[in-house]
Motif scaffolding. Structure first.
Motif, PDB file in Angstrom:
ATOM      1  N   HIS A 496      -0.169  -2.318  -4.119  1.00  0.00           N
ATOM      2  CA  HIS A 496       0.784  -3.310  -3.644  1.00  0.00           C
ATOM      3  C   HIS A 496       1.558  -3.855  -4.835  1.00  0.00           C
ATOM      4  O   HIS A 496       0.962  -4.245  -5.851  1.00  0.00           O
ATOM      5  CB  HIS A 496       0.073  -4.465  -2.932  1.00  0.00           C
ATOM      6  CG  HIS A 496      -0.609  -4.063  -1.663  1.00  0.00           C
ATOM      7  ND1 HIS A 496      -0.063  -4.260  -0.420  1.00  0.00           N
ATOM      8  CD2 HIS A 496      -1.809  -3.456  -1.445  1.00  0.00           C
ATOM      9  CE1 HIS A 496      -0.882  -3.813   0.509  1.00  0.00           C
ATOM     10  NE2 HIS A 496      -1.962  -3.316  -0.084  1.00  0.00           N
ATOM     11  N   GLN A 499       6.113  -7.593  -2.719  1.00  0.00           N
ATOM     12  CA  GLN A 499       6.227  -7.435  -1.276  1.00  0.00           C
ATOM     13  C   GLN A 499       6.223  -5.973  -0.828  1.00  0.00           C
ATOM     14  O   GLN A 499       6.198  -5.691   0.372  1.00  0.00           O
ATOM     15  CB  GLN A 499       7.528  -8.094  -0.785  1.00  0.00           C
ATOM     16  CG  GLN A 499       7.599  -9.580  -1.066  1.00  0.00           C
ATOM     17  CD  GLN A 499       8.907 -10.187  -0.590  1.00  0.00           C
ATOM     18  OE1 GLN A 499       9.522  -9.699   0.351  1.00  0.00           O
ATOM     19  NE2 GLN A 499       9.336 -11.252  -1.251  1.00  0.00           N
ATOM     20  N   ARG A 501       5.161  -1.526  -1.595  1.00  0.00           N
ATOM     21  CA  ARG A 501       3.984  -0.677  -1.772  1.00  0.00           C
ATOM     22  C   ARG A 501       4.376   0.617  -2.462  1.00  0.00           C
ATOM     23  O   ARG A 501       5.504   1.102  -2.299  1.00  0.00           O
ATOM     24  CB  ARG A 501       3.345  -0.366  -0.416  1.00  0.00           C
ATOM     25  CG  ARG A 501       2.945  -1.612   0.337  1.00  0.00           C
ATOM     26  CD  ARG A 501       2.274  -1.311   1.653  1.00  0.00           C
ATOM     27  NE  ARG A 501       1.882  -2.542   2.328  1.00  0.00           N
ATOM     28  CZ  ARG A 501       1.098  -2.615   3.385  1.00  0.00           C
ATOM     29  NH1 ARG A 501       0.622  -1.499   3.917  1.00  0.00           N
ATOM     30  NH2 ARG A 501       0.797  -3.770   3.922  1.00  0.00           N
ATOM     31  N   LYS A 536       4.143  -0.033   6.259  1.00  0.00           N
ATOM     32  CA  LYS A 536       3.434  -1.232   6.724  1.00  0.00           C
ATOM     33  C   LYS A 536       3.084  -1.195   8.207  1.00  0.00           C
ATOM     34  O   LYS A 536       3.221  -2.191   8.924  1.00  0.00           O
ATOM     35  CB  LYS A 536       4.259  -2.490   6.413  1.00  0.00           C
ATOM     36  CG  LYS A 536       4.594  -2.653   4.941  1.00  0.00           C
ATOM     37  CD  LYS A 536       5.468  -3.858   4.668  1.00  0.00           C
ATOM     38  CE  LYS A 536       5.836  -3.940   3.189  1.00  0.00           C
ATOM     39  NZ  LYS A 536       6.723  -5.085   2.906  1.00  0.00           N
ATOM     40  N   GLU A 541      -3.467  -1.007   7.756  1.00  0.00           N
ATOM     41  CA  GLU A 541      -3.666  -2.054   6.754  1.00  0.00           C
ATOM     42  C   GLU A 541      -5.101  -2.027   6.226  1.00  0.00           C
ATOM     43  O   GLU A 541      -6.050  -1.784   6.985  1.00  0.00           O
ATOM     44  CB  GLU A 541      -3.362  -3.420   7.362  1.00  0.00           C
ATOM     45  CG  GLU A 541      -1.902  -3.636   7.715  1.00  0.00           C
ATOM     46  CD  GLU A 541      -1.019  -3.669   6.485  1.00  0.00           C
ATOM     47  OE1 GLU A 541      -1.448  -4.198   5.445  1.00  0.00           O
ATOM     48  OE2 GLU A 541       0.104  -3.143   6.555  1.00  0.00           O
TER      49      GLU A 541
END
Length: 726
Positions: A496, A499, A501, A536, A541
């Protein structure tokens, strides 16, 4: 009438039938001959012969003895969910008990209880047909419904069992009585969902259409009401509406995944229940077309794999460029003579870079193709929420590679120039983090934990993925290493960055799996999961908190990519009450002796309130709501006679309100009737259908022998007398 005569009279001939018929023919012949010759007294002689023949035929009066059969009526007791309101169920049970205890001679009352029929509402007529199937038609007397009047399977005409046809073809009507569990007609307000999309685009608005209806005495359309709308755990929104008019709601869709929308309307004064004044709709927030930019540094074997994967996904809008001629190979050919499309550097990496969701750099060697300002734009694209995926090969350890540019600031690993390239056979393995991370957990054909296998080139080994032959060795690392390569060096690293990835695959050999090398591997599934994690998708997640509600129990599941201690979560009920639930490491369902799945913990608690429940672990929130009840069963909660009154009247039955108190029920008595009306003041009845079974039969001569002898002699003397006067 003929049937009655046949059952009352019969014949027992004293001589054989052929002889009786012969005598009759002779008598008729003699009579005809006498009439032809006009013989006096012929008619008297014919009458005498006829009387003898009648006597010889043996006329008898038949006498039957029979046993009357009891009539059977059905008592259908409604115990559907709507009967749980107030004291309806108790009133119905008390009335059924009283009716069955007060026996009526010649009448059997059979009780049938109807409970919830899942999503078809209350179906009492189906229950009546099934229960009456084994009752002889001539013994079935009718039915009594103990109900609130909310029946969903009322036929347009009387069913066949209530309008039987006799053996003579005559149709009769059997009564259906409705005993309603209330004092009289009630009022109710109902919230209906007219339109609710199952999916909605993130960043746009979803449109719902609802309508509020009032029913019962004194209600009318156009009544003002207030609609309260709440999406997940957000602040409620109140809207003024009027009843009987469709209302359009526009709700923002802020994130992908499940969206629970609670809608409630203010109650109607005096209504029977507020249970159908609220409802919950479920929508899934989905992304619009995901825009992916794929840059292949040079034509390579893995390029086709990427295109096939991304083109096969209908939710992906792919832009792909392959750099065939880097700037240092410029041979001076005028651009007007080139068939190749010039690489639109400025458009992609400055003007339109923020329009993409994911950038994939496959074997990309900078070679001054992109100036540092554009490379800095890529790094800023990641920091602001974008996704970046790199597959690295030998070009990554040369001078001027991407890790030595501003892009290197967001990469999760650094590869040294000396000793950074490893060229040997190896089989990718899952790390401990990889076995818990949703991206790589449960990948098809994953090797077992702590497994080792020789990386024999081209050989397929059970329980192992196929071999690769080249990888990079990182000297610094941050993020999560999910796959390992030679000597347990990191092979797939996810990280990460503010904000956004980043995913880095430290090998350019993934395409070997698609060719089935040494048994191959889940190349397409792995790339799909990596891409969707970078974009995302909630299901991938690392830290997940999920909640579901079923059967009055709230089930909570927490997934973590680390081996942290299971947390204690805070549960907020729809009325605002807070509870704390300690989660425990989950055990496999089939064998509790096996170790718990890494990072998976669960918890449960009772949850009986209607509405949206919120679960919070301090970082993530999850929402759950009970499944909506049977829409037909709870569409109208009134006790009413409006649904059943027509068919009850057509059957000749009665509609009676039992009252609101189980201890003071206005219960009619039962009786058998001999025709006419089947109900009256304080009573309901069923017709006596005179069903019986014959137990014996006897016969007596209809004409005594002495009487027939006297009659015959008198007729003969009369014939002689008439002939003598001639």
């Amino acid at each position: 009438m003929l049937h009655t005569l046949a059952a009352t009279f019969g014949f027992a001939p004293l001589v054989p039938l052929w002889l009786l018929a012969l005598l009759g023919l002779v008598a008729v012949g003699l009579c005809v001959l006498a009439l032809v010759y006009r013989t006096k007294g012929a008619l008297f002689r014919l009458a005498a012969i006829a009387s003898v023949l009648l006597w010889l035929s043996g006329p008898q009066r038949l006498h039957e003895s029979w046993h009357m059969l009891p009539q059977t009526a059905l008592l259908v007791v409604d115990q559907s969910p709507s009967m749980a309101l107030g004291q309806r169920a108790e009133i119905a049970q008390k009335a059924a008990q009283t009716l069955t205890q007060n026996t009526v001679p010649g009448l059997n009352l059979r009780t049938v209880t109807v409970r919830n029929a899942e999503h078809d509402g209350t179906r009492l007529f189906d229950a009546l047909s099934q229960a009456a199937a084994d009752i002889p038609p001539d013994q079935f007397a009718g039915a009594v419904f103990l109900t609130d009047g909310q029946i969903t399977d009322i036929p347009p005409t009387l069913p066949d069992r209530l309008s039987p046809t006799s053996t003579t073809g005559q149709r009769s009507t059997l009564p259906l009585h409705a005993l309603l569990t209330a004092q009289g007609e009630e009022t109710d307000r109902h919230l209906r969902i007219l339109q609710a999309p199952p999916y909605a685009i993130v960043g746009q608005h979803a449109t719902l259409r609802v309508q509020v209806d009032d029913a019962g005495p004194g209600t009318h359309t156009g009544t003002p009401a207030t609609l309260t709308v709440r999406v997940n755990g957000e602040d409620p929104l109140e809207l003024p509406i009027t009843t009987g008019t469709p209302q359009t709601l526009s709700l923002p869709v802020t994130h992908p995944g499940q969206l629970l929308t609670s809608i409630a309307v203010s109650p109607l004064a005096g209504e029977v229940s507020e249970l159908n004044n609220r409802t919950i709709t479920r929508m899934n927030g989905i992304r619009d077309k995901l825009r992916v930019l794929l840059i292949s540094g040079t034509p390579n074997q893995g390029e086709r794999v990427w295109r096939r994967l991304l083109k096969a996904d209908p939710s992906v809008d792919l832009i792909h460029f392959t750099i065939l001629r880097p700037p240092e190979k410029d041979d001076g050919t005028p651009l007007s003579d080139l068939a190749l499309i010039a690489f639109p550097v400025r458009e992609l990496f400055q003007e339109k870079i923020n329009q993409f969701d994911l950038i994939i750099l496959d074997g990309f060697e900078n070679q001054n193709i992109l100036p540092h300002s554009y490379l800095r734009n890529i790094a800023n694209f990641v920091r602001k929420g974008g996704g970046l995926l790199l597959t690295a090969g030998p070009e990554f350890v040369g001078y001027g590679s991407l890790q030595d540019t501003p892009v290197g600031d967001v990469l999760p690993a650094h590869v040294p120039r000396e000793g950074g390239l490893i060229e040997q056979a190896f089989r990718p393995q899952l790390t401990a983090q990889g076995r818990a991370h949703p991206v790589t957990a449960s990948l098809p054909g994953a090797p077992p934990a702590n497994s080792t296998a020789p990386a024999t080139a081209g050989a397929s080994i059970a329980g192992q993925w196929g071999p690769w032959y080249r990888a990079l060795r990182a000297d610094t690392l941050h993020g999560e290493a999910l796959l390992s390569g030679p000597d347990n060096t990191p092979l797939l690293v996810l990280d990460h960055v503010e904000q956004g990835r980043v995913a880095l695959l430290l090998s350019d050999q993934l395409w070997l799996w698609s060719r089935g090398e040494g048994g191959g591997g889940p190349q397409a599934e792995l790339l799909r999961r990596i891409s969707h994690w970078l974009m995302k998708e909630p299901e991938l997640e690392e830290e997940q908190l999920n909640a579901s509600l079923s059967g009055g129990t709230l089930s909570i599941t927490h997934h973590s990519a680390t081996q942290a201690t299971p947390p204690t979560v805070t549960v907020t009920a729809p009325d605002g009450t807070l509870s704390h639930v300690a989660l425990h490491a989950s055990t496999p369902e089939n064998d509790s002796t096996l170790p718990a799945p890494l990072g998976l913990s669960t918890g449960h608690m009772p949850a009986n309130q209607a509405g949206i429940w919120q679960v919070d672990d301090g970082t993530h929130k999850a929402f759950a709501a009970p499944q909506p009840p049977d829409p037909q069963e709870f569409a109208d909660l009134r006790a009413t006679a409006t649904r059943t009154q027509n068919i009850v009247a057509a059957s000749g039955g009665a509609t009676i309100w039992l009252g609101n108190t189980p201890t003071a029920i206005n219960l009619p008595t039962l009786r058998l009737t001999e025709g006419g009306s089947h109900h009256g003041a304080g009573w309901i009845g069923f017709p006596h259908r005179n069903a019986h079974v014959v137990t014996g039969r006897s016969a007596t001569p209809l004409l005594p022998t002495w009487l027939m002898l006297v009659v015959s002699l008198v007729l003969l003397f009369a014939g002689w007398w008439r002939e003598g006067r001639a």
